[in-house]
Design a protein around this motif. Structure first.
Motif, PDB file in Angstrom:
ATOM      1  N   GLN A   1       1.280   6.951 -13.271  1.00 18.36           N
ATOM      2  CA  GLN A   1       0.038   6.201 -13.215  1.00 18.36           C
ATOM      3  C   GLN A   1      -0.586   6.238 -11.823  1.00 18.36           C
ATOM      4  OE1 GLN A   1       2.021   3.414 -16.515  1.00 18.36           O
ATOM      5  NE2 GLN A   1       0.745   2.300 -15.095  1.00 18.36           N
ATOM      6  N   VAL A   2       0.235   6.190 -10.796  1.00 17.46           N
ATOM      7  CA  VAL A   2      -0.269   6.312  -9.434  1.00 17.46           C
ATOM      8  C   VAL A   2      -0.919   7.682  -9.238  1.00 17.46           C
ATOM      9  CG1 VAL A   2       0.415   6.534  -7.010  1.00 17.46           C
ATOM     10  CG2 VAL A   2       1.284   4.625  -8.376  1.00 17.46           C
ATOM     11  N   ALA A   3      -0.249   8.727  -9.726  1.00 17.51           N
ATOM     12  CA  ALA A   3      -0.790  10.079  -9.578  1.00 17.51           C
ATOM     13  C   ALA A   3      -2.126  10.227 -10.301  1.00 17.51           C
ATOM     14  CB  ALA A   3       0.218  11.101 -10.104  1.00 17.51           C
ATOM     15  N   MET A   4      -2.222   9.676 -11.500  1.00 19.06           N
ATOM     16  CA  MET A   4      -3.474   9.759 -12.256  1.00 19.06           C
ATOM     17  C   MET A   4      -4.588   8.983 -11.558  1.00 19.06           C
ATOM     18  SD  MET A   4      -2.401   9.599 -16.312  1.00 19.06           S
ATOM     19  CE  MET A   4      -1.797   7.921 -16.174  1.00 19.06           C
ATOM     20  N   PHE A   5      -4.276   7.783 -11.081  1.00 19.18           N
ATOM     21  CA  PHE A   5      -5.259   6.943 -10.407  1.00 19.18           C
ATOM     22  C   PHE A   5      -5.758   7.627  -9.139  1.00 19.18           C
ATOM     23  CE2 PHE A   5      -6.549   2.993  -8.095  1.00 19.18           C
ATOM     24  CZ  PHE A   5      -7.361   2.432  -9.068  1.00 19.18           C
ATOM     25  N   ALA A   6      -4.828   8.180  -8.382  1.00 16.56           N
ATOM     26  CA  ALA A   6      -5.192   8.869  -7.142  1.00 16.56           C
ATOM     27  C   ALA A   6      -6.045  10.099  -7.417  1.00 16.56           C
ATOM     28  CB  ALA A   6      -3.931   9.262  -6.380  1.00 16.56           C
ATOM     29  N   CYS A   7      -5.692  10.841  -8.468  1.00 20.59           N
ATOM     30  CA  CYS A   7      -6.441  12.055  -8.817  1.00 20.59           C
ATOM     31  C   CYS A   7      -7.852  11.711  -9.298  1.00 20.59           C
ATOM     32  CB  CYS A   7      -5.679  12.831  -9.885  1.00 20.59           C
ATOM     33  SG  CYS A   7      -6.481  14.369 -10.399  1.00 20.59           S
ATOM     34  N   LEU A   8      -7.954  10.709 -10.140  1.00 23.04           N
ATOM     35  CA  LEU A   8      -9.256  10.323 -10.684  1.00 23.04           C
ATOM     36  C   LEU A   8     -10.241   9.957  -9.586  1.00 23.04           C
ATOM     37  CD1 LEU A   8      -8.401   8.072 -13.776  1.00 23.04           C
ATOM     38  CD2 LEU A   8      -9.816  10.133 -13.822  1.00 23.04           C
ATOM     39  N   PHE A   9      -9.762   9.192  -8.598  1.00 26.82           N
ATOM     40  CA  PHE A   9     -10.666   8.633  -7.602  1.00 26.82           C
ATOM     41  C   PHE A   9     -10.497   9.254  -6.214  1.00 26.82           C
ATOM     42  CE2 PHE A   9      -9.917   5.209 -10.769  1.00 26.82           C
ATOM     43  CZ  PHE A   9     -11.192   5.214 -11.323  1.00 26.82           C
ATOM     44  N   GLU A  10      -9.712  10.330  -6.141  1.00 25.07           N
ATOM     45  CA  GLU A  10      -9.502  11.064  -4.887  1.00 25.07           C
ATOM     46  C   GLU A  10      -9.038  10.126  -3.774  1.00 25.07           C
ATOM     47  OE1 GLU A  10     -13.139  13.147  -4.139  1.00 25.07           O
ATOM     48  OE2 GLU A  10     -12.819  14.560  -5.773  1.00 25.07           O
TER      49      GLU A  10
ATOM     50  N   SER B   1       0.860  -1.170   0.000  1.00 26.24           N
ATOM     51  CA  SER B   1       0.000   0.000   0.000  1.00 26.24           C
ATOM     52  C   SER B   1       0.903   1.229   0.000  1.00 26.24           C
ATOM     53  CB  SER B   1      -0.896   0.012   1.241  1.00 26.24           C
ATOM     54  OG  SER B   1      -1.680   1.189   1.281  1.00 26.24           O
ATOM     55  N   VAL B   2       0.698   2.113  -0.954  1.00 26.44           N
ATOM     56  CA  VAL B   2       1.570   3.276  -1.085  1.00 26.44           C
ATOM     57  C   VAL B   2       0.765   4.554  -0.886  1.00 26.44           C
ATOM     58  CG1 VAL B   2       3.138   2.069  -2.640  1.00 26.44           C
ATOM     59  CG2 VAL B   2       1.266   3.420  -3.595  1.00 26.44           C
ATOM     60  N   GLU B   3       1.426   5.561  -0.355  1.00 26.01           N
ATOM     61  CA  GLU B   3       0.811   6.881  -0.237  1.00 26.01           C
ATOM     62  C   GLU B   3       1.059   7.625  -1.533  1.00 26.01           C
ATOM     63  OE1 GLU B   3       0.505  10.643   2.876  1.00 26.01           O
ATOM     64  OE2 GLU B   3       2.023   9.084   3.171  1.00 26.01           O
ATOM     65  N   ALA B   4      -0.003   8.025  -2.185  1.00 29.15           N
ATOM     66  CA  ALA B   4       0.116   8.598  -3.524  1.00 29.15           C
ATOM     67  C   ALA B   4       1.043   9.810  -3.561  1.00 29.15           C
ATOM     68  CB  ALA B   4      -1.268   8.984  -4.047  1.00 29.15           C
ATOM     69  N   GLN B   5       0.988  10.673  -2.557  1.00 23.24           N
ATOM     70  CA  GLN B   5       1.798  11.886  -2.564  1.00 23.24           C
ATOM     71  C   GLN B   5       3.275  11.607  -2.316  1.00 23.24           C
ATOM     72  OE1 GLN B   5       0.007  14.686   0.173  1.00 23.24           O
ATOM     73  NE2 GLN B   5      -1.470  15.380  -1.356  1.00 23.24           N
ATOM     74  N   SER B   6       3.595  10.399  -1.871  1.00 18.78           N
ATOM     75  CA  SER B   6       4.989  10.057  -1.581  1.00 18.78           C
ATOM     76  C   SER B   6       5.478   8.916  -2.464  1.00 18.78           C
ATOM     77  CB  SER B   6       5.126   9.653  -0.103  1.00 18.78           C
ATOM     78  OG  SER B   6       4.644  10.642   0.757  1.00 18.78           O
ATOM     79  N   ILE B   7       4.902   8.797  -3.662  1.00 19.94           N
ATOM     80  CA  ILE B   7       5.195   7.633  -4.485  1.00 19.94           C
ATOM     81  C   ILE B   7       6.662   7.561  -4.886  1.00 19.94           C
ATOM     82  CG2 ILE B   7       4.491   8.833  -6.594  1.00 19.94           C
ATOM     83  CD1 ILE B   7       4.213   5.052  -5.737  1.00 19.94           C
TER      84      ILE B   7
ATOM     85  N   LEU C   1      -3.031  -1.358  -9.991  1.00 22.20           N
ATOM     86  CA  LEU C   1      -3.331  -0.400  -8.930  1.00 22.20           C
ATOM     87  C   LEU C   1      -4.779  -0.580  -8.503  1.00 22.20           C
ATOM     88  CD1 LEU C   1      -1.707   2.876 -10.381  1.00 22.20           C
ATOM     89  CD2 LEU C   1      -0.656   1.175  -8.873  1.00 22.20           C
ATOM     90  N   ASP C   2      -4.999  -0.580  -7.181  1.00 19.44           N
ATOM     91  CA  ASP C   2      -6.342  -0.739  -6.625  1.00 19.44           C
ATOM     92  C   ASP C   2      -6.595   0.338  -5.581  1.00 19.44           C
ATOM     93  OD1 ASP C   2      -7.601  -3.281  -7.707  1.00 19.44           O
ATOM     94  OD2 ASP C   2      -5.653  -4.053  -7.100  1.00 19.44           O
ATOM     95  N   PHE C   3      -7.857   0.504  -5.239  1.00 22.79           N
ATOM     96  CA  PHE C   3      -8.202   1.406  -4.148  1.00 22.79           C
ATOM     97  C   PHE C   3      -7.507   0.883  -2.894  1.00 22.79           C
ATOM     98  CE2 PHE C   3     -12.446   3.333  -5.771  1.00 22.79           C
ATOM     99  CZ  PHE C   3     -11.923   3.458  -7.048  1.00 22.79           C
TER     100      PHE C   3
ATOM    101  N   ASP D   1      10.231   4.000 -12.963  1.00 23.90           N
ATOM    102  CA  ASP D   1       9.730   4.719 -11.791  1.00 23.90           C
ATOM    103  C   ASP D   1       8.868   5.906 -12.213  1.00 23.90           C
ATOM    104  OD1 ASP D   1      10.960   2.996 -10.076  1.00 23.90           O
ATOM    105  OD2 ASP D   1      12.428   4.424  -9.295  1.00 23.90           O
ATOM    106  N   GLU D   2       9.324   6.618 -13.228  1.00 25.20           N
ATOM    107  CA  GLU D   2       8.584   7.790 -13.702  1.00 25.20           C
ATOM    108  C   GLU D   2       7.206   7.386 -14.230  1.00 25.20           C
ATOM    109  OE1 GLU D   2       9.019  11.459 -16.949  1.00 25.20           O
ATOM    110  OE2 GLU D   2      10.680  10.051 -16.626  1.00 25.20           O
ATOM    111  N   MET D   3       7.153   6.290 -14.982  1.00 25.37           N
ATOM    112  CA  MET D   3       5.867   5.830 -15.520  1.00 25.37           C
ATOM    113  C   MET D   3       4.943   5.350 -14.406  1.00 25.37           C
ATOM    114  SD  MET D   3       6.612   3.972 -19.170  1.00 25.37           S
ATOM    115  CE  MET D   3       7.854   2.836 -18.559  1.00 25.37           C
ATOM    116  N   ILE D   4       5.497   4.604 -13.440  1.00 30.18           N
ATOM    117  CA  ILE D   4       4.670   4.122 -12.332  1.00 30.18           C
ATOM    118  C   ILE D   4       4.140   5.293 -11.511  1.00 30.18           C
ATOM    119  CG2 ILE D   4       4.672   2.813 -10.177  1.00 30.18           C
ATOM    120  CD1 ILE D   4       6.709   0.918 -11.472  1.00 30.18           C
ATOM    121  N   ALA D   5       5.006   6.253 -11.224  1.00 28.14           N
ATOM    122  CA  ALA D   5       4.589   7.422 -10.438  1.00 28.14           C
ATOM    123  C   ALA D   5       3.494   8.199 -11.168  1.00 28.14           C
ATOM    124  CB  ALA D   5       5.786   8.322 -10.165  1.00 28.14           C
TER     125      ALA D   5
END
Length: 222
Positions: free
Chosen positions: A97-106, A67-73, A219-221, A91-95
């Motif tokens: 995608q994490v940022a987009m996923f987190a933004c989309l679903f808050e 489980s990762v914290e989106a702001q600290s990816i 990536l999951d909720f 790392d850049e691509m994963i970060a």
């Protein structure tokens, strides 16, 4: 007359489609009620694909689930693939995608899995008991899926467990099986998305040839 028309509309089967595009902004289509998969068509460079293939052939045990914290990816990824020559690029691509996923679903926290597969992890067609899942394949064949109107859903799961997907009648023709490309980023709407019960995207892991491997990210909720 109006009442009977309304009653009939409630009983009609759900319609679901997928959308795709070459820009990540297409991912916002996941919020459309009639969409159960969105695909950002993304091509990876030949050099990166070659480097990843070489790396996973020597590191088949790679399996990171956390489980990762989106702001600290960026910090969360520091110890991941530390010996890989393509680490910075991946790392850049994963970060991203994490940022987009987190933004989309808050989301503040996200369940991340980065794994090398030597065989099909989920070889049978199924639906996920999640609201939505992001999946991308960095190496090897992409996820296979069936369009909503090509599936006989009563054949899913244990009902036909003694028969293969090909024998069960789940789909009527092999041409109905679609497949994501390596590099594609897909959002798969699951059964726990409100209003999507009975319409989660039906998908499976592709079969792998001998000595073939996949590197996947989901990536999951959190």
């Amino acid at each position: 007359m109006v009442a009977s028309t309304q009653a009939l509309s409630v009983q009609l089967p759900k319609t679901r489609v997928h959308t795709q595009g070459n820009n990540p902004t297409v991912l916002t289509d996941i919020f459309k009620d009639h969409v159960n998969m969105v695909v950002w068509r993304r091509e990876l460079s030949a050099d990166l694909l070659t480097a990843i293939d070489r790396y996973i052939s020597e590191n088949s045990g790679l399996n990171i689930t956390k489980s990762v914290e989106a702001q600290s990816i960026e910090t969360e990824l520091e110890d991941v693939l530390s010996d890989a020559p393509f680490k910075a690029q991946l790392d850049e691509m994963i970060a991203e995608q994490v940022a987009m996923f987190a933004c989309l679903f808050e989301l503040k926290y996200i369940g991340l899995r980065l794994k090398v597969l030597e065989h099909a992890m989920c070889p049978r067609f199924h639906v996920d008991k999640v609201p939505c899942r992001l999946i991308t394949t960095f190496s090897g064949p992409g996820t296979q899926w069936l369009a909503h109107d090509a599936v006989q859903r009563e054949k899913l799961g244990g009902v036909s467990k003694h028969l293969s997907d090909e024998e069960s009648g789940l789909y009527t023709d092999a041409s109905h099986i679609k497949q994501l490309n390596t590099g594609d980023v897909a959002l798969l709407k699951g059964e726990l998305w409100e209003g999507n019960e009975g319409a989660g995207l039906v998908h499976r892991s592709p079969a792998l040839a001998q000595n073939q491997r996949r590197l996947i990210l989901t990536l999951d909720f959190g």
